[in-house]
Design an enzyme around this catalytic site. Structure first.
Site, PDB file in Angstrom:
ATOM      1  N   ASP A  97       0.864  -1.178   0.000  1.00  0.00           N
ATOM      2  CA  ASP A  97       0.000   0.000   0.000  1.00  0.00           C
ATOM      3  C   ASP A  97       0.903   1.231   0.000  1.00  0.00           C
ATOM      4  O   ASP A  97       1.279   1.731  -1.062  1.00  0.00           O
ATOM      5  CB  ASP A  97      -0.919  -0.083   1.220  1.00  0.00           C
ATOM      6  CG  ASP A  97      -1.910   1.072   1.313  1.00  0.00           C
ATOM      7  OD1 ASP A  97      -2.116   1.761   0.312  1.00  0.00           O
ATOM      8  OD2 ASP A  97      -2.478   1.293   2.401  1.00  0.00           O
ATOM      9  N   VAL A 147      -9.519  -3.199   0.163  1.00  0.00           N
ATOM     10  CA  VAL A 147      -9.906  -4.534  -0.310  1.00  0.00           C
ATOM     11  C   VAL A 147      -9.847  -5.571   0.807  1.00  0.00           C
ATOM     12  O   VAL A 147      -9.083  -5.430   1.763  1.00  0.00           O
ATOM     13  CB  VAL A 147      -9.025  -4.999  -1.494  1.00  0.00           C
ATOM     14  CG1 VAL A 147      -9.380  -4.243  -2.757  1.00  0.00           C
ATOM     15  CG2 VAL A 147      -7.551  -4.857  -1.185  1.00  0.00           C
ATOM     16  N   ASP A 153      -8.078  -8.501   5.535  1.00  0.00           N
ATOM     17  CA  ASP A 153      -9.211  -8.357   6.449  1.00  0.00           C
ATOM     18  C   ASP A 153      -9.672  -6.922   6.595  1.00  0.00           C
ATOM     19  O   ASP A 153      -8.959  -5.978   6.251  1.00  0.00           O
ATOM     20  CB  ASP A 153      -8.813  -8.857   7.841  1.00  0.00           C
ATOM     21  CG  ASP A 153      -7.898  -7.865   8.554  1.00  0.00           C
ATOM     22  OD1 ASP A 153      -6.847  -7.513   7.979  1.00  0.00           O
ATOM     23  OD2 ASP A 153      -8.237  -7.421   9.670  1.00  0.00           O
TER      24      ASP A 153
HETATM   25  P1  IMP Z   1       1.775  -0.548   3.823  1.00  0.00           P
HETATM   26  O1  IMP Z   1       2.790  -0.623   4.922  1.00  0.00           O
HETATM   27  O2  IMP Z   1       1.085   0.783   3.776  1.00  0.00           O
HETATM   28  O3  IMP Z   1       2.286  -0.961   2.477  1.00  0.00           O
HETATM   29  O4  IMP Z   1       0.597  -1.497   4.226  1.00  0.00           O
HETATM   30  C1  IMP Z   1       0.682  -2.809   4.083  1.00  0.00           C
HETATM   31  C2  IMP Z   1      -0.200  -3.522   5.089  1.00  0.00           C
HETATM   32  O5  IMP Z   1      -1.427  -2.823   5.343  1.00  0.00           O
HETATM   33  C3  IMP Z   1      -0.572  -4.835   4.476  1.00  0.00           C
HETATM   34  O6  IMP Z   1       0.249  -5.842   5.008  1.00  0.00           O
HETATM   35  C4  IMP Z   1      -2.012  -5.028   4.889  1.00  0.00           C
HETATM   36  O7  IMP Z   1      -2.068  -5.796   6.058  1.00  0.00           O
HETATM   37  C5  IMP Z   1      -2.545  -3.666   5.215  1.00  0.00           C
HETATM   38  N1  IMP Z   1      -3.425  -3.134   4.123  1.00  0.00           N
HETATM   39  C6  IMP Z   1      -3.123  -2.172   3.225  1.00  0.00           C
HETATM   40  N2  IMP Z   1      -4.146  -1.943   2.376  1.00  0.00           N
HETATM   41  C7  IMP Z   1      -5.122  -2.798   2.738  1.00  0.00           C
HETATM   42  C8  IMP Z   1      -6.441  -3.073   2.215  1.00  0.00           C
HETATM   43  O8  IMP Z   1      -6.925  -2.473   1.241  1.00  0.00           O
HETATM   44  N3  IMP Z   1      -7.149  -4.040   2.856  1.00  0.00           N
HETATM   45  C9  IMP Z   1      -6.663  -4.735   3.922  1.00  0.00           C
HETATM   46  N4  IMP Z   1      -5.434  -4.528   4.431  1.00  0.00           N
HETATM   47  C10 IMP Z   1      -4.665  -3.565   3.850  1.00  0.00           C
END
Ligand code: IMP
Ligand code: MG
Length: 177
Positions: A97, A147, A153
């Site tokens: 993300d 999502v 989740d």
């Molecule tokens: P990042 O550190 O922002 O890349 O976030 C990654 C983590 O956030 C992932 O391992 C997911 O657990 C959670 N995450 C990010 N986007 C979503 C989503 O749309 N649905 C569910 N979990 C998400």
């Protein structure tokens, strides 16, 4: 909620991901590290399509709190990580993300003495990146929507859906019982 990727599409994407990973590593042995809990379904499906000798480890990273759909502070529980010294490590996560989770974990695994650290994710959200690091293997690029399903989740629900669905705003803001 509406389906973004059907179970069939997800299955094809995972096989594509596995072929890419197989091609990259050849027969070299690999330490796969799944990020709990979101990666569990991908991890289980992906490793059954990989052909190199591999070990599986897990670690826990959490950046979402309760009903939040935007990341909070990242906490990492490394108690479960296998010994990665001198090993080629492939981190597996459900989604990239902002990229903060993977960037932090890649750095920590390097610090633990891994020979190499790469990453593979099922999904990458476009337009949300906040770090330099990009995932090395991505099955699907998706728009900036929240999502669920296939391990992902919302408040610990929906991980068991065999497809990936976008939660509508009404679902996200409504109470989860
Ligand atoms: P990042 O550190 O922002 O890349 O976030 C990654 C983590 O956030 C992932 O391992 C997911 O657990 C959670 N995450 C990010 N986007 C979503 C989503 O749309 N649905 C569910 N979990 C998400
Ligand atoms: Mg996660």
């Amino acid at each position: 909620m509406h389906v973004l990727l059907s179970a069939e599409q997800v299955c094809e994407g995972v096989q594509r991901l596995a072929r890419e990973i197989d091609l990259y590593y050849g027969g070299r042995s690999l330490t796969i590290v799944g990020v709990l809990h979101g990666s569990i379904v991908l991890l289980a499906d992906l490793i059954r399509h990989l052909n190199m000798p591999l070990r599986v480890g897990l670690l826990q990273a959490r950046s979402y709190r309760g009903g939040a759909t935007r990341p909070g502070e990242l906490t990492v529980n490394r108690d479960l990580i296998p010994d990665v010294r001198g090993r080629d490590v492939l981190l597996i996560d459900d989604i990239y993300d902002t990229g903060r989770t993977l960037a932090t974990l890649v750095e920590q695994l390097h610090a633990l003495g891994a020979n190499s650290v790469r990453s593979a994710v099922l999904l990458r959200k476009t337009g949300r990146r906040e770090v330099e690091l990009l995932p090395d293997h991505v099955a699907f690029e998706i728009p900036d929507v929240f999502v669920v399903g296939y391990g992902l989740d919302y408040c610990e629900r929906y991980r068991n859906l065999p497809y990936v669905a976008a939660l509508d705003t009404a679902d996200v803001e409504g109470p989860v019982t």
